[in-house]
Design a protein around this motif. Structure first.
Motif, short mmCIF file in Angstrom:
data_model
loop_
_atom_site.label_atom_id
_atom_site.label_comp_id
_atom_site.label_asym_id
_atom_site.label_seq_id
_atom_site.Cartn_x
_atom_site.Cartn_y
_atom_site.Cartn_z
N TYR A 55 0.82 -1.21 0.00
CA TYR A 55 0.00 0.00 0.00
C TYR A 55 0.85 1.27 0.00
CZ TYR A 55 -3.33 -3.54 1.49
OH TYR A 55 -4.10 -4.68 1.56
N TYR A 56 0.30 2.33 -0.58
CA TYR A 56 0.98 3.62 -0.60
C TYR A 56 -0.02 4.73 -0.29
CZ TYR A 56 -1.17 4.09 -5.23
OH TYR A 56 -2.08 4.15 -6.26
N VAL A 57 0.51 5.82 0.23
CA VAL A 57 -0.27 7.03 0.47
C VAL A 57 0.58 8.20 -0.02
CG1 VAL A 57 -1.33 8.56 2.18
CG2 VAL A 57 -1.49 6.09 2.46
N ILE A 58 0.07 8.96 -0.97
CA ILE A 58 0.77 10.14 -1.49
C ILE A 58 0.08 11.37 -0.90
CG2 ILE A 58 1.45 11.42 -3.55
CD1 ILE A 58 1.13 8.76 -5.11
N VAL A 59 0.84 12.14 -0.15
CA VAL A 59 0.29 13.32 0.53
C VAL A 59 0.92 14.58 -0.04
CG1 VAL A 59 -0.12 14.43 2.76
CG2 VAL A 59 0.08 11.94 2.64
N ARG A 60 0.10 15.48 -0.54
CA ARG A 60 0.60 16.74 -1.06
C ARG A 60 0.65 17.80 0.05
NH1 ARG A 60 -1.30 13.90 -5.08
NH2 ARG A 60 -0.18 14.00 -7.06
N THR A 61 1.48 18.79 -0.16
CA THR A 61 1.74 19.81 0.86
C THR A 61 0.45 20.39 1.44
OG1 THR A 61 3.74 20.41 -0.37
CG2 THR A 61 3.01 21.93 1.34
N GLU A 62 -0.52 20.67 0.57
CA GLU A 62 -1.76 21.31 1.00
C GLU A 62 -2.52 20.47 2.03
OE1 GLU A 62 -0.75 20.85 -2.03
OE2 GLU A 62 -0.86 22.70 -3.19
N ALA A 63 -2.39 19.16 1.95
CA ALA A 63 -3.12 18.28 2.87
C ALA A 63 -2.69 18.52 4.31
CB ALA A 63 -2.91 16.82 2.49
N LEU A 64 -1.40 18.62 4.53
CA LEU A 64 -0.88 18.83 5.89
C LEU A 64 -1.36 20.16 6.46
CD1 LEU A 64 1.07 17.98 8.20
CD2 LEU A 64 2.77 19.40 7.06
N ILE A 65 -1.25 21.22 5.65
CA ILE A 65 -1.66 22.55 6.10
C ILE A 65 -3.13 22.55 6.51
CG2 ILE A 65 -1.96 24.96 5.39
CD1 ILE A 65 0.39 24.49 3.42
N LYS A 66 -3.97 21.97 5.66
CA LYS A 66 -5.41 21.96 5.93
C LYS A 66 -5.76 21.06 7.11
CE LYS A 66 -6.82 23.01 1.17
NZ LYS A 66 -7.51 22.49 -0.04
N LEU A 67 -5.08 19.91 7.23
CA LEU A 67 -5.37 19.00 8.34
C LEU A 67 -5.02 19.63 9.68
CD1 LEU A 67 -6.12 16.26 9.56
CD2 LEU A 67 -3.77 15.51 9.15
N VAL A 68 -3.84 20.24 9.76
CA VAL A 68 -3.42 20.87 11.02
C VAL A 68 -4.39 21.97 11.42
CG1 VAL A 68 -1.62 22.28 12.10
CG2 VAL A 68 -0.98 20.29 10.74
N ASP A 69 -4.84 22.76 10.45
CA ASP A 69 -5.81 23.82 10.75
C ASP A 69 -7.16 23.23 11.15
OD1 ASP A 69 -4.09 25.95 10.35
OD2 ASP A 69 -4.56 26.14 8.22
N ALA A 70 -7.54 22.13 10.51
CA ALA A 70 -8.85 21.50 10.80
C ALA A 70 -8.93 20.97 12.22
CB ALA A 70 -9.12 20.37 9.80
N ILE A 71 -7.82 20.46 12.75
CA ILE A 71 -7.84 19.89 14.11
C ILE A 71 -7.45 20.92 15.17
CG2 ILE A 71 -7.43 17.54 13.30
CD1 ILE A 71 -4.50 17.83 14.07
N GLY A 72 -7.39 22.19 14.75
CA GLY A 72 -7.14 23.26 15.72
C GLY A 72 -5.69 23.48 16.06
N GLY A 73 -4.77 23.06 15.19
CA GLY A 73 -3.34 23.23 15.44
C GLY A 73 -2.76 22.04 16.20
#
Length: 446
Positions: A154-172
């Motif tokens: 299995y593989y997971v490809i994560v683009r830069t935008e995903a991290l930024i949005k995830l961190v903001d979504a969970i409140g930092g």
């Protein structure tokens, strides 16, 4: 007149019948609800109770489901989208075992050489260039499997935008930034300015943290980076990435974020590419919510960076095959060996549980800026019988780090951690290391 009275009586009888019928229906509904709640509560208890048990019951699991779940191994590729070429600047192998609640993160240096002849190396033979060739993960997956000997599907490809949005979504994310980070690159409109220490990072600051490798050149022409003991340049960056992933995972799995699952899934849908089916992942989610990031082992693939004069003027990383085999055995096959189910054997060079405390050689470095802390830590360790073979000063660091340099067991590392009362445990094995463990005392040591 009589007819009207009869009609009224009939109407009253009908109303009473309807009320009785309604009461019966309500009673049946209440009984069904009580039975359902009772059954759900019983199944939740059988599935381990708590949030994990509730989620397991909700997706149709029983007490035997988890027992049949195997350890899952995934290749994680972090793709930078701030430049035209899509390079996988983050390459990690992750594993999770729901039965032991253990996980591993192994970083693969982005300059890892995948060719046959290092003296004729070209940039396209670096592992981080393979994805850009076809914009598919297949070549990278094949290369990682060849390097590690792991059969990763299995593989997971994560683009830069995903991290930024995830961190903001969970409140930092609360994170202990290891060093002061100051770097500017006007060509990318990148301006990093983070102070060392515990702080809440939003999405933008998280991106800056993970992209930092070294500082600006100061007035003396010096460019600082992570301390050698932490890992210079890319190695320090990879270590920070692993630590931050663990912290983000811990924050994301908090029960309070269960209501944000829709937003998190939407972020994943837009910015993550994977061959993991939701029907497969959902079986692991009920148990992952109770995962403790302290049970995560992190390490970097061991190896060296040869002089560029020997590698066709191309900067490459060459894996140490023997050290890598030992590290991968200890990380990914320990559970199987304990169960007696693995055909893989650990090298005789790996330390067993018979190792005594006095045989462990410890390098103790002071990154706290306070000389008394180094002596205090030395006394605490020597009281327990540990052998301090080397001590000294190093660059200032926020968080105490205990690094396995050879083959010390997890149990012994935990004992060291308990002795000094603090410290993040990691692995960075080196076949040339003269010590078994390096401890860098950070500002958090009291």
């Amino acid at each position: 007149m009589k007819t009207k009275q009869i009609d009224k009586k009939e109407s009253k009888r009908n109303k009473r019948k309807k009320k009785k019928a309604l009461k019966r229906i309500l009673l049946v509904i209440i009984l069904i609800l009580l039975v359902s709640i009772g059954w759900f509560t019983y199944k939740t208890h059988k599935n381990g109770g708590g949030l994990s048990g509730m989620l397991a019951t909700a997706v149709g699991h029983d007490e035997n489901t988890k027992k049949n779940l195997k350890e899952i191994k995934v290749l994680i590729l972090g793709v930078s989208t701030d430049i035209d070429s899509e390079l996988t600047d983050t390459i990690m192998v992750a594993s999770y075992n729901p039965n032991t609640q253990k996980a591993n993160l192994l970083s693969i240096p982005r300059d890892t050489f995948t060719g046959k002849n290092t003296s004729r190396a070209v940039a396209s033979q670096k592992i981080n260039a393979l994805y850009n060739m076809t914009r598919t993960p297949q070549k990278t997956l094949e290369a990682v499997n060849e390097i590690t000997g792991l059969n990763i599907e299995y593989y997971v490809i994560v683009r830069t935008e995903a991290l930024i949005k995830l961190v903001d979504a969970i409140g930092g994310v609360e994170f202990n930034v290891p060093i002061d980070m100051k770097y500017d690159d006007p060509t990318q409109d990148l301006h990093i300015n983070l102070k060392a220490g515990m702080q809440k990072l939003d999405g933008e600051k998280a991106e800056h943290l993970l992209r930092f490798r070294h500082s600006n050149v100061d007035k003396k022409g010096i460019m600082t980076t992570y301390p050698t003991e932490y890992g210079n340049d890319d190695f320090g960056r990879m270590r920070t990435q692993r630590d931050f992933i663990a912290a983000t995972l811990k924050q994301t799995l908090k029960p309070s974020n269960i209501f944000k699952i829709g937003e998190i899934l939407e972020i994943a849908h837009e910015n993550v590419e994977t061959n993991l089916e939701l029907s497969f992942i959902k079986d692991y989610i009920p148990y992952a919510v109770e995962f403790n990031s302290e049970n995560m082992t992190t390490a970097t693939l061991p190896g060296t960076t040869p002089d560029m004069q020997e590698t066709n003027n191309v900067s490459i990383f060459v894996m140490d095959k023997k050290a890598a085999k030992e590290l991968i055995q200890s990380m990914f096959y320990t559970d199987e060996l304990e169960d007696g189910n693995s055909n893989n054997t650990i090298s005789n060079n790996i330390t067993t549980d018979d190792t005594t405390t006095s045989e462990i050689k410890i390098e103790l470095l002071n990154g706290s800026g306070d000389k008394t802390k180094l002596e205090k830590a030395k006394e605490m360790l020597e009281e327990k019988g540990y052998n301090i073979t080397k001590k000294g000063q190093t660059s200032s660091i926020a968080k105490t780090i205990i690094t396995n340099k050879k083959n010390v067991t997890d149990e012994e590392l935990k004992k060291i951690q308990n002795t000094i009362g603090i410290g993040t445990i990691s692995t960075n094995k080196s076949s040339t290391s003269l010590v078994d463990v390096t401890i860098v005392i950070g500002k958090d040591f009291k």
